[in-house]
Design a protein around this motif. Structure first.
Motif, PDB file in Angstrom:
ATOM      1  N   MET A   1       0.806  -1.202   0.000  1.00  0.00           N
ATOM      2  CA  MET A   1       0.000   0.000   0.000  1.00  0.00           C
ATOM      3  C   MET A   1       0.852   1.271   0.000  1.00  0.00           C
ATOM      4  N   VAL A   2       2.065   1.171   0.499  1.00  0.00           N
ATOM      5  CA  VAL A   2       2.949   2.341   0.535  1.00  0.00           C
ATOM      6  C   VAL A   2       4.228   2.086  -0.258  1.00  0.00           C
ATOM      7  N   LYS A   3       4.215   1.027  -1.063  1.00  0.00           N
ATOM      8  CA  LYS A   3       5.387   0.679  -1.863  1.00  0.00           C
ATOM      9  C   LYS A   3       5.758   1.838  -2.786  1.00  0.00           C
ATOM     10  N   GLY A   4       7.020   2.209  -2.775  1.00  0.00           N
ATOM     11  CA  GLY A   4       7.499   3.310  -3.598  1.00  0.00           C
ATOM     12  C   GLY A   4       7.379   4.664  -2.917  1.00  0.00           C
ATOM     13  N   LYS A   5       6.682   4.714  -1.783  1.00  0.00           N
ATOM     14  CA  LYS A   5       6.505   5.971  -1.052  1.00  0.00           C
ATOM     15  C   LYS A   5       7.407   6.042   0.181  1.00  0.00           C
ATOM     16  N   VAL A   6       7.618   4.909   0.819  1.00  0.00           N
ATOM     17  CA  VAL A   6       8.452   4.849   2.022  1.00  0.00           C
ATOM     18  C   VAL A   6       9.409   3.675   1.917  1.00  0.00           C
ATOM     19  N   LYS A   7      10.486   3.769   2.642  1.00  0.00           N
ATOM     20  CA  LYS A   7      11.404   2.637   2.762  1.00  0.00           C
ATOM     21  C   LYS A   7      11.088   1.954   4.076  1.00  0.00           C
ATOM     22  N   ALA A   8      11.016   0.636   4.035  1.00  0.00           N
ATOM     23  CA  ALA A   8      10.668  -0.123   5.232  1.00  0.00           C
ATOM     24  C   ALA A   8      11.764  -1.144   5.529  1.00  0.00           C
ATOM     25  N   GLY A   9      11.876  -1.459   6.769  1.00  0.00           N
ATOM     26  CA  GLY A   9      12.842  -2.464   7.181  1.00  0.00           C
ATOM     27  C   GLY A   9      12.421  -3.077   8.493  1.00  0.00           C
TER      28      GLY A   9
ATOM     29  N   VAL B   1       6.042  -0.774  15.485  1.00  0.00           N
ATOM     30  CA  VAL B   1       6.155  -0.077  14.205  1.00  0.00           C
ATOM     31  C   VAL B   1       6.472   1.379  14.498  1.00  0.00           C
ATOM     32  N   LYS B   2       7.534   1.882  13.861  1.00  0.00           N
ATOM     33  CA  LYS B   2       7.931   3.278  14.043  1.00  0.00           C
ATOM     34  C   LYS B   2       8.133   3.933  12.684  1.00  0.00           C
ATOM     35  N   PHE B   3       7.907   5.244  12.659  1.00  0.00           N
ATOM     36  CA  PHE B   3       8.084   6.050  11.448  1.00  0.00           C
ATOM     37  C   PHE B   3       9.220   7.022  11.695  1.00  0.00           C
ATOM     38  N   TYR B   4      10.201   7.015  10.802  1.00  0.00           N
ATOM     39  CA  TYR B   4      11.342   7.913  10.881  1.00  0.00           C
ATOM     40  C   TYR B   4      11.317   8.839   9.668  1.00  0.00           C
ATOM     41  N   PRO B   5      10.754  10.040   9.811  1.00  0.00           N
ATOM     42  CA  PRO B   5      10.683  10.945   8.655  1.00  0.00           C
ATOM     43  C   PRO B   5      12.064  11.425   8.251  1.00  0.00           C
ATOM     44  N   TYR B   6      12.273  11.560   6.955  1.00  0.00           N
ATOM     45  CA  TYR B   6      13.538  12.095   6.441  1.00  0.00           C
ATOM     46  C   TYR B   6      13.591  13.578   6.741  1.00  0.00           C
TER      47      TYR B   6
ATOM     48  N   SER C   1      -0.681   0.791  15.709  1.00  0.00           N
ATOM     49  CA  SER C   1      -1.574  -0.032  14.900  1.00  0.00           C
ATOM     50  C   SER C   1      -0.850  -1.302  14.511  1.00  0.00           C
ATOM     51  N   ARG C   2      -1.567  -2.391  14.451  1.00  0.00           N
ATOM     52  CA  ARG C   2      -1.002  -3.664  13.994  1.00  0.00           C
ATOM     53  C   ARG C   2      -1.644  -4.091  12.671  1.00  0.00           C
ATOM     54  N   ASP C   3      -2.611  -3.297  12.221  1.00  0.00           N
ATOM     55  CA  ASP C   3      -3.355  -3.580  11.003  1.00  0.00           C
ATOM     56  C   ASP C   3      -2.642  -2.938   9.814  1.00  0.00           C
ATOM     57  N   ALA C   4      -2.392  -3.705   8.764  1.00  0.00           N
ATOM     58  CA  ALA C   4      -1.665  -3.194   7.600  1.00  0.00           C
ATOM     59  C   ALA C   4      -2.334  -1.964   6.998  1.00  0.00           C
ATOM     60  N   LYS C   5      -3.650  -1.983   6.868  1.00  0.00           N
ATOM     61  CA  LYS C   5      -4.350  -0.830   6.301  1.00  0.00           C
ATOM     62  C   LYS C   5      -4.231   0.374   7.231  1.00  0.00           C
ATOM     63  N   GLY C   6      -4.350   0.161   8.528  1.00  0.00           N
ATOM     64  CA  GLY C   6      -4.208   1.248   9.493  1.00  0.00           C
ATOM     65  C   GLY C   6      -2.827   1.875   9.451  1.00  0.00           C
ATOM     66  N   ILE C   7      -1.806   1.035   9.351  1.00  0.00           N
ATOM     67  CA  ILE C   7      -0.422   1.529   9.260  1.00  0.00           C
ATOM     68  C   ILE C   7      -0.248   2.321   7.975  1.00  0.00           C
ATOM     69  N   ALA C   8      -0.735   1.780   6.851  1.00  0.00           N
ATOM     70  CA  ALA C   8      -0.615   2.465   5.562  1.00  0.00           C
ATOM     71  C   ALA C   8      -1.332   3.808   5.591  1.00  0.00           C
ATOM     72  N   ASP C   9      -2.526   3.845   6.185  1.00  0.00           N
ATOM     73  CA  ASP C   9      -3.281   5.103   6.271  1.00  0.00           C
ATOM     74  C   ASP C   9      -2.517   6.145   7.078  1.00  0.00           C
TER      75      ASP C   9
END
Length: 82
Positions: free
Chosen positions: A1-9, A31-36, A50-58
């Protein structure tokens, strides 16, 4: 859902305990978000509750939109000041 928009690891906190400790990770999964932010690094990131993929993507899409809008406001302010 966020492929190409964020880098994940992912990090194995048993193998890399110091990395997870530095990032203040205490429970799994986390799950953590590290903004550039250019050269400025935020080692703590923003916790995503959130543990839900759609919730995380949103949530990620909202954060990305806020970052993009912030950049647009800075550019337009600079034009106004010239």
């Amino acid at each position: 859902m966020v492929k190409g928009k964020v880098k994940a690891g992912k990090v194995d906190c048993q193998a890399y305990a110091q990395t997870c400790q530095t990032a203040d990770i205490r429970a799994y999964p986390t799950v953590k978000f590290y903004p550039y932010q250019g050269t400025k690094k935020n080692v703590f990131g923003e916790y995503i509750d959130s543990r839900d993929a759609k919730g995380i993507a949103d949530l990620l899409n909202e954060k990305l939109e806020a970052i993009q809008n912030k950049g647009k406001r800075k550019k337009s302010r600079n034009k106004d000041e010239l």
